[in-house]
Each structure stands twice: as C-alpha cells, then as structure tokens.
Design a protein around this motif. Structure first.
Motif, PDB file in Angstrom:
ATOM      1  N   LEU A  94     -24.501 103.289  65.335  1.00 32.24           N
ATOM      2  CA  LEU A  94     -25.321 103.775  64.217  1.00 32.24           C
ATOM      3  C   LEU A  94     -25.686 102.644  63.265  1.00 32.24           C
ATOM      4  O   LEU A  94     -26.824 102.558  62.783  1.00 32.24           O
ATOM      5  CB  LEU A  94     -24.588 104.890  63.473  1.00 32.24           C
ATOM      6  N   HIS A  95     -24.733 101.760  62.989  1.00 35.43           N
ATOM      7  CA  HIS A  95     -25.042 100.632  62.117  1.00 35.43           C
ATOM      8  C   HIS A  95     -26.005  99.661  62.791  1.00 35.43           C
ATOM      9  O   HIS A  95     -26.862  99.056  62.116  1.00 35.43           O
ATOM     10  CB  HIS A  95     -23.756  99.920  61.698  1.00 35.43           C
ATOM     11  N   ALA A  96     -25.889  99.500  64.085  1.00 31.14           N
ATOM     12  CA  ALA A  96     -26.835  98.663  64.816  1.00 31.14           C
ATOM     13  C   ALA A  96     -28.248  99.251  64.731  1.00 31.14           C
ATOM     14  O   ALA A  96     -29.233  98.527  64.537  1.00 31.14           O
ATOM     15  CB  ALA A  96     -26.398  98.517  66.273  1.00 31.14           C
ATOM     16  N   LEU A  97     -28.332 100.570  64.854  1.00 30.14           N
ATOM     17  CA  LEU A  97     -29.630 101.233  64.728  1.00 30.14           C
ATOM     18  C   LEU A  97     -30.202 101.029  63.327  1.00 30.14           C
ATOM     19  O   LEU A  97     -31.396 100.734  63.167  1.00 30.14           O
ATOM     20  CB  LEU A  97     -29.479 102.728  65.023  1.00 30.14           C
ATOM     21  N   ARG A 201     -27.311  92.777  67.154  1.00 26.15           N
ATOM     22  CA  ARG A 201     -26.152  92.580  68.041  1.00 26.15           C
ATOM     23  C   ARG A 201     -24.914  92.169  67.245  1.00 26.15           C
ATOM     24  O   ARG A 201     -23.816  92.667  67.498  1.00 26.15           O
ATOM     25  CB  ARG A 201     -26.487  91.522  69.095  1.00 26.15           C
ATOM     26  N   LEU A 202     -25.090  91.290  66.275  1.00 25.88           N
ATOM     27  CA  LEU A 202     -23.960  90.836  65.473  1.00 25.88           C
ATOM     28  C   LEU A 202     -23.394  91.956  64.601  1.00 25.88           C
ATOM     29  O   LEU A 202     -22.178  92.038  64.394  1.00 25.88           O
ATOM     30  CB  LEU A 202     -24.377  89.648  64.602  1.00 25.88           C
ATOM     31  N   VAL A 203     -24.269  92.812  64.087  1.00 30.77           N
ATOM     32  CA  VAL A 203     -23.801  93.960  63.303  1.00 30.77           C
ATOM     33  C   VAL A 203     -22.945  94.866  64.184  1.00 30.77           C
ATOM     34  O   VAL A 203     -21.854  95.312  63.789  1.00 30.77           O
ATOM     35  CB  VAL A 203     -24.986  94.743  62.706  1.00 30.77           C
ATOM     36  N   GLU A 204     -23.430  95.159  65.379  1.00 32.98           N
ATOM     37  CA  GLU A 204     -22.658  96.019  66.281  1.00 32.98           C
ATOM     38  C   GLU A 204     -21.330  95.362  66.662  1.00 32.98           C
ATOM     39  O   GLU A 204     -20.275  96.019  66.663  1.00 32.98           O
ATOM     40  CB  GLU A 204     -23.471  96.323  67.535  1.00 32.98           C
TER      41      GLU A 204
END
Length: 221
Positions: A94-97, A201-204
């Motif tokens: 969800l945070h990646a989105l 990608r880094l957030v995920e």
C-alpha cells in the motif's frame, strides 16, 4: 488499571474518543497483551457510561486488538508474529502504491518535509524514544500518503498499522539500530533524482525489511 491515556472525557463523540484512547494505550503497551479489561472499570476511569466503552471495545475487537471469550471476558489480544508478517506485506504494498501515485506530483516542500522528519527520526532513535520514533516514521510516510490523496489507501492501512506499531514498541530494543534513517535517505535521493520506480521499490523494501526484523522470534520487551 491505571494508564496515562485513560482520563475523563468531556467532548461529545464519546465512542470515538474512547476508541482512540484505548487503541493508543494498547499500541504503547500501557495495556499489556493478555490484560483483562472491564468495561465498568474503564467507564469509571473515563467518567462516562458503559455504552460507548462497549462500542469502542467492539470496534477494537473487529480490528484484532481486543479478544473476548464466552462469559464476557475481554482482554488485550496477544501479539501474533505470523499475523504481523501478513500485515507488513499488505502495508508495504500500500505504501509503495502511495509512493507511485505521489512521486510525479511531489513538490520541493514535500522533499524538505521528508528530510526534516527523517532528522527527527534519527534523534528519536538515538535517544531511545520509541513513541517519538514511531510517530516520526509515520509522518515520513504520510508525506507520500498525503500527496497521493487516495482515501482508500488510508482506509486499508487503518486496520493493519496499529498491529505493526504495537510490535515496534514491543521490539524496539531489538531493532532500534535497524537503519531506517539510512533507508529513508536513499528514498529521498531517488526521489530528488526523479527515479520514481526506484523510489517506489525503496519504499516497499523499507517496510518489508522492518517487517522481517520485527517478526523474528525474539522475546518482546
């Protein structure tokens, strides 16, 4: 039963006020996993009737933070590591989105806010202040969430995040050197360079790596 967050309530939305106060007490471990809860005692502490307390407890039970047994025995739900693993997978996605939606429209002031918040996170970790660290980390990721402006993401996160925050509090001594600050700096660098897919990608990865560490079979504090 005596906690910092349970105090007499004077505002009108009693159910919501009780819900938020109890949730915060559960997340910060003022109310310990397995601790029995009495709606009468809680109502007396809040200075209100039992009805809004019962409504708040039911809402918390629906979210998995409260458990109950036949005979009206209500208690703080234990920390379930396997359940937390599943929560982290959902939260990371969800945070990646949110990051994917937010990156192309984020402004310089958003990046400045991320940098300032990350510095607050660094200081909180150095000082061993788990609550301030969690709050700073939450505000860091909320910059992306606010920019994404998708209320459905927020609704989906609402159920999972409290379980994660409680686990962070319980495991803080084990993970305070995890390197979230450095991970956030890499996110900021990618964002500044307009490497949006790398940022996503880094957030995920930031969430997944935290989840992997937090759900290791170490004894909660």
């Amino acid at each position: 039963m005596n906690t910092n967050h349970i105090k007499p309530i004077k505002r009108l939305s009693l159910r919501d006020e009780v819900y938020h106060a109890l949730k915060k007490s559960i997340i910060t471990l003022e109310l310990q996993p397995g601790q029995r809860l009495s709606d009468k005692e809680l109502a007396d502490q809040f200075g209100i009737s039992r009805t809004p307390v019962r409504e708040a407890l039911k809402r918390l039970e629906d979210e998995g933070l409260i458990g109950s047994l036949p005979g009206s025995s209500t208690f703080v739900a234990p920390i379930q590591f396997e359940e937390a693993k599943h929560a982290f997978t959902v939260v990371a996605a969800l945070h990646a989105l949110a990051a994917r939606l937010a990156c192309p429209i984020m402004q310089e002031e958003d990046i400045a806010a991320l940098e300032a918040i990350n510095e607050e996170l660094r200081l909180a970790i150095e000082q061993g202040d788990v609550i301030q660290a969690i709050e700073a980390d939450t505000r860091f990721h909320h910059v992306f969430l606010d920019a994404a402006a998708n209320p459905e993401i927020l609704l989906a996160l609402e159920r999972c995040v409290p379980k994660i925050h409680r686990l962070e509090v319980a495991q803080f001594n084990h993970v305070k050197g995890i390197g979230s600050v450095a991970q956030h700096r890499r996110i900021l660098s990618a964002l500044r360079n307009k490497e949006y897919e790398k940022t996503v990608r880094l957030v995920e990865e930031n969430w997944l790596s935290l989840g992997e560490l937090l759900t290791q079979p170490t004894e909660p504090r």
